[in-house]
Design a protein around this motif. Sequence first.
Motif, PDB file in Angstrom:
ATOM      1  N   LYS A   1       0.841  -1.190   0.000  1.00 46.59           N
ATOM      2  CA  LYS A   1       0.000   0.000   0.000  1.00 46.59           C
ATOM      3  C   LYS A   1       0.877   1.241   0.000  1.00 46.59           C
ATOM      4  O   LYS A   1       1.885   1.316   0.698  1.00 46.59           O
ATOM      5  CB  LYS A   1      -0.908  -0.001   1.223  1.00 46.59           C
ATOM      6  CG  LYS A   1      -1.896   1.167   1.267  1.00 46.59           C
ATOM      7  CD  LYS A   1      -2.679   1.171   2.571  1.00 46.59           C
ATOM      8  CE  LYS A   1      -3.589  -0.014   2.672  1.00 46.59           C
ATOM      9  NZ  LYS A   1      -4.455   0.053   3.876  1.00 46.59           N
ATOM     10  N   TYR A   2       0.497   2.261  -0.778  1.00 44.44           N
ATOM     11  CA  TYR A   2       1.233   3.515  -0.864  1.00 44.44           C
ATOM     12  C   TYR A   2       0.255   4.689  -0.826  1.00 44.44           C
ATOM     13  O   TYR A   2      -0.953   4.524  -1.049  1.00 44.44           O
ATOM     14  CB  TYR A   2       2.065   3.588  -2.151  1.00 44.44           C
ATOM     15  CG  TYR A   2       3.201   2.602  -2.203  1.00 44.44           C
ATOM     16  CD1 TYR A   2       4.493   2.971  -1.838  1.00 44.44           C
ATOM     17  CD2 TYR A   2       2.980   1.289  -2.610  1.00 44.44           C
ATOM     18  CE1 TYR A   2       5.536   2.059  -1.882  1.00 44.44           C
ATOM     19  CE2 TYR A   2       4.017   0.366  -2.652  1.00 44.44           C
ATOM     20  CZ  TYR A   2       5.297   0.758  -2.289  1.00 44.44           C
ATOM     21  OH  TYR A   2       6.323  -0.149  -2.324  1.00 44.44           O
ATOM     22  N   MET A   3       0.788   5.857  -0.551  1.00 39.12           N
ATOM     23  CA  MET A   3       0.021   7.090  -0.610  1.00 39.12           C
ATOM     24  C   MET A   3       0.601   7.933  -1.738  1.00 39.12           C
ATOM     25  O   MET A   3       1.821   8.117  -1.824  1.00 39.12           O
ATOM     26  CB  MET A   3       0.118   7.854   0.710  1.00 39.12           C
ATOM     27  CG  MET A   3      -0.705   9.127   0.761  1.00 39.12           C
ATOM     28  SD  MET A   3      -2.473   8.823   0.853  1.00 39.12           S
ATOM     29  CE  MET A   3      -2.568   8.077   2.477  1.00 39.12           C
ATOM     30  N   ILE A   4      -0.281   8.413  -2.621  1.00 37.47           N
ATOM     31  CA  ILE A   4       0.186   9.263  -3.710  1.00 37.47           C
ATOM     32  C   ILE A   4      -0.281  10.688  -3.444  1.00 37.47           C
ATOM     33  O   ILE A   4      -1.437  10.930  -3.074  1.00 37.47           O
ATOM     34  CB  ILE A   4      -0.318   8.751  -5.083  1.00 37.47           C
ATOM     35  CG1 ILE A   4       0.312   9.593  -6.211  1.00 37.47           C
ATOM     36  CG2 ILE A   4      -1.837   8.734  -5.168  1.00 37.47           C
ATOM     37  CD1 ILE A   4       0.108   8.986  -7.584  1.00 37.47           C
ATOM     38  N   GLY A   5       0.629  11.632  -3.567  1.00 38.23           N
ATOM     39  CA  GLY A   5       0.312  13.045  -3.395  1.00 38.23           C
ATOM     40  C   GLY A   5       0.479  13.761  -4.716  1.00 38.23           C
ATOM     41  O   GLY A   5       1.499  13.606  -5.400  1.00 38.23           O
ATOM     42  N   ILE A   6      -0.516  14.537  -5.096  1.00 36.84           N
ATOM     43  CA  ILE A   6      -0.510  15.226  -6.390  1.00 36.84           C
ATOM     44  C   ILE A   6      -0.604  16.717  -6.129  1.00 36.84           C
ATOM     45  O   ILE A   6      -1.613  17.209  -5.593  1.00 36.84           O
ATOM     46  CB  ILE A   6      -1.693  14.766  -7.266  1.00 36.84           C
ATOM     47  CG1 ILE A   6      -1.657  13.249  -7.445  1.00 36.84           C
ATOM     48  CG2 ILE A   6      -1.677  15.474  -8.610  1.00 36.84           C
ATOM     49  CD1 ILE A   6      -2.973  12.659  -7.835  1.00 36.84           C
ATOM     50  N   LYS A   7       0.445  17.442  -6.485  1.00 32.31           N
ATOM     51  CA  LYS A   7       0.455  18.878  -6.321  1.00 32.31           C
ATOM     52  C   LYS A   7       0.216  19.538  -7.662  1.00 32.31           C
ATOM     53  O   LYS A   7       0.911  19.257  -8.641  1.00 32.31           O
ATOM     54  CB  LYS A   7       1.781  19.345  -5.738  1.00 32.31           C
ATOM     55  CG  LYS A   7       1.838  20.845  -5.458  1.00 32.31           C
ATOM     56  CD  LYS A   7       3.177  21.252  -4.868  1.00 32.31           C
ATOM     57  CE  LYS A   7       3.213  22.742  -4.581  1.00 32.31           C
ATOM     58  NZ  LYS A   7       4.529  23.169  -4.042  1.00 32.31           N
ATOM     59  N   THR A   8      -0.802  20.391  -7.716  1.00 33.60           N
ATOM     60  CA  THR A   8      -1.099  21.116  -8.950  1.00 33.60           C
ATOM     61  C   THR A   8      -0.804  22.592  -8.742  1.00 33.60           C
ATOM     62  O   THR A   8      -0.356  23.013  -7.670  1.00 33.60           O
ATOM     63  CB  THR A   8      -2.570  20.925  -9.343  1.00 33.60           C
ATOM     64  OG1 THR A   8      -3.392  21.720  -8.469  1.00 33.60           O
ATOM     65  CG2 THR A   8      -2.988  19.460  -9.255  1.00 33.60           C
ATOM     66  N   ASP A   9      -1.097  23.375  -9.769  1.00 34.60           N
ATOM     67  CA  ASP A   9      -0.897  24.815  -9.641  1.00 34.60           C
ATOM     68  C   ASP A   9      -1.943  25.477  -8.758  1.00 34.60           C
ATOM     69  O   ASP A   9      -1.822  26.656  -8.422  1.00 34.60           O
ATOM     70  CB  ASP A   9      -0.887  25.479 -11.017  1.00 34.60           C
ATOM     71  CG  ASP A   9      -2.173  25.221 -11.803  1.00 34.60           C
ATOM     72  OD1 ASP A   9      -2.909  24.265 -11.453  1.00 34.60           O
ATOM     73  OD2 ASP A   9      -2.438  25.957 -12.774  1.00 34.60           O
TER      74      ASP A   9
END
Length: 693
Positions: A674-682
């Motif tokens: 299991k992993y956590m994905i972080g998505i940073k946008t503008d």
Amino acid sequence: MNSKVILYPILLFSVILFSQTNFINSGDVWKYLDDGSDQGTTWYGNGFNDISWPSGASELGYGDADEITVVSYGASTSNKHPTTYFRKSFSVADHTLYNDLVLEAIRDDGMVVYVNGIEVWSDNMPVSFDYITYASATVSGGDETIWLSKTIGSNLVTGTNTIAIEIHQRSGSSSDISFDFKLTAYAAIPTTVIRGPYLQKANSNSITIKWRTNTATESIINYGTSLGVLNSTVFDNTLKTEHELLIPGLIANTKYYYEIADAGGVYVTENSEMYIKTSPNVGDRQFVRAWILGDAGTANQDQRDVRDQYYNYVTTASVNPSQTDMVLFLGDNAYNDGTDLEYQSAVFDVYDDMLKKSVAWSTLGNHDGHSATSSTQAGPYYDIFSFPTAAECGGISSGTEAYYSYDYANIHFIVLESHQLYNDATQMAWCLSDIQSTTQDWIVAIFHHPPYTKGSHNSDSETQLVAMRNNFLSILEDNGVDLVLSGHSHSYERSYFINGHYGTSNTFNSGIHTIGANGDLSGKADTVDGAYIKMNTDTMGAVYITAGSSGKISGGSLNHNAMYASINELGSCILEIENDGGNGQNLTIKFLNDGGVITDYFTINKTGFVLAVDVEAVNEEAVNIYPIPASMQLNVKLNLNETIENVMIYNVIGALVQESKEVLIDVSKLQPGKYMIGIKTDKNQYYKTIIIQ
């Protein structure tokens, strides 16, 4: 808080140190009385007539074959006299020449010293005593020949002065006693620290600093947030050797450097490794590290090896190096009897570098309890430590240092007394009230006697262990405890993720007593087993640790059915809490052995609380991540008018394992789990759980 407005006069120690006289030396002749009689209180005064007492040169005593003068213990080898009396008189031509006295003694077992009829020194003795009182603990081995030292203000008089000393046996069948003594008078002695400084009772806006000096002097601490700019001062002008100062009015989560002074000036100079760090505000969610030491107090090389490996670990840590927020002592801190001298050898001489910058908390062990009494909070253990009694560090007021609680960041610590108060109804009632009152995210309980162990002690049959399991576990578990730390057995044992097991080892049933889909597995977040999972609103699920091998190992069958890991190795434990990259935190425990190897570890992942205001729950319509589970590639698609700036993938213990700026990410090198994905946008930041297979 007082601003620094004190001007310190300079004392010319190099001149006045020449004015000293040795009034009593080792080998001098003493009067003594060895008939076991009750001498009341008049015997230690100047006017007492000791002409009928026999006399002999020191060392005096019996049983060790090194005495110059052998004294009697009576007719029975199983009922020896509890007390032997000693007196010596000497003449002082002008008492005004002397301001300080240095007393030195060899004593086996307990000792009380009087100068001119006034009690000035008690060692290894209960607070109240008479002629049939035994010493608090046995003095044995090298401690029988160590010269103890105490500096006091002079109460000499011009003319005849008398030193009177009573030596107390440990028991009627003790094999020996020893006594020798020296007295040196000085015009003045330069102040030096002989214990500490060490930190106690920290909260978000105050902390207590304690230390011991060789001579009675004022207590002054200068402090500030920058080295060389210690512009604030607290002080107590009462002359004393045991110093304790509260520094109030501090800012939460802030580092302050300090130095120690008296009216003669600074005698412990500020430096970069001597500081206090105030606690975070209660409820703050941030990285926390605690060092856990169980049964450490052997004062041997094994203890130092365990220490050195932790120092190496924390200095080179990849996350927050050199940060140790607290030291948790699980009891039996000083063998064999928790005497003041043993604490000096096993605690202060070993951990001095850490204790002057990290707050020490402790629970009473059975060996500490040999010379301490919890009902009255008396003895070396209670003299040395200062714990909150009135909820000044969080929790509910206990009214006693024997058991207490405190908050640090978003963790609530409950410290119980399992040696003498394991059946105490008042402690049980307080424990229930305290744990039901906390709103902290994490709850950690600490007591010496483990509810589950098959090491050098057996939790199936030993009184205190059974009682703690029966009396306290349901209180703790019903109200959400996450971790329970104990010592006593000289090994490392770690349970599964369990709840509701109150019987013996053979009644443990993993199908009934483990929590969650993986509660009967390892809890290792970087394996397919995964971390133990617990919502912030859940009460069920805790890990129990027996960690009593920080100074020695003693084996045992190590086969308790509730334990995932049972290891007969020297070592200490490390507790680390950090954000998991999403809306939760990971509590990780590592067992670090004396060779520097982490031989066991696990993680409890707790979700259900927001960690930061800029972290938003993922909007399924705004972000699409596929396929899940993924094996080779992972696609990230935004359905809104946003531009991806960065994609971060974290494992379940919160470590960043991969980073990309692309929408198509190669995940083929990641281990399954299991992993956590972080998505940073503008415009925003999103988090989502993913599975790699």
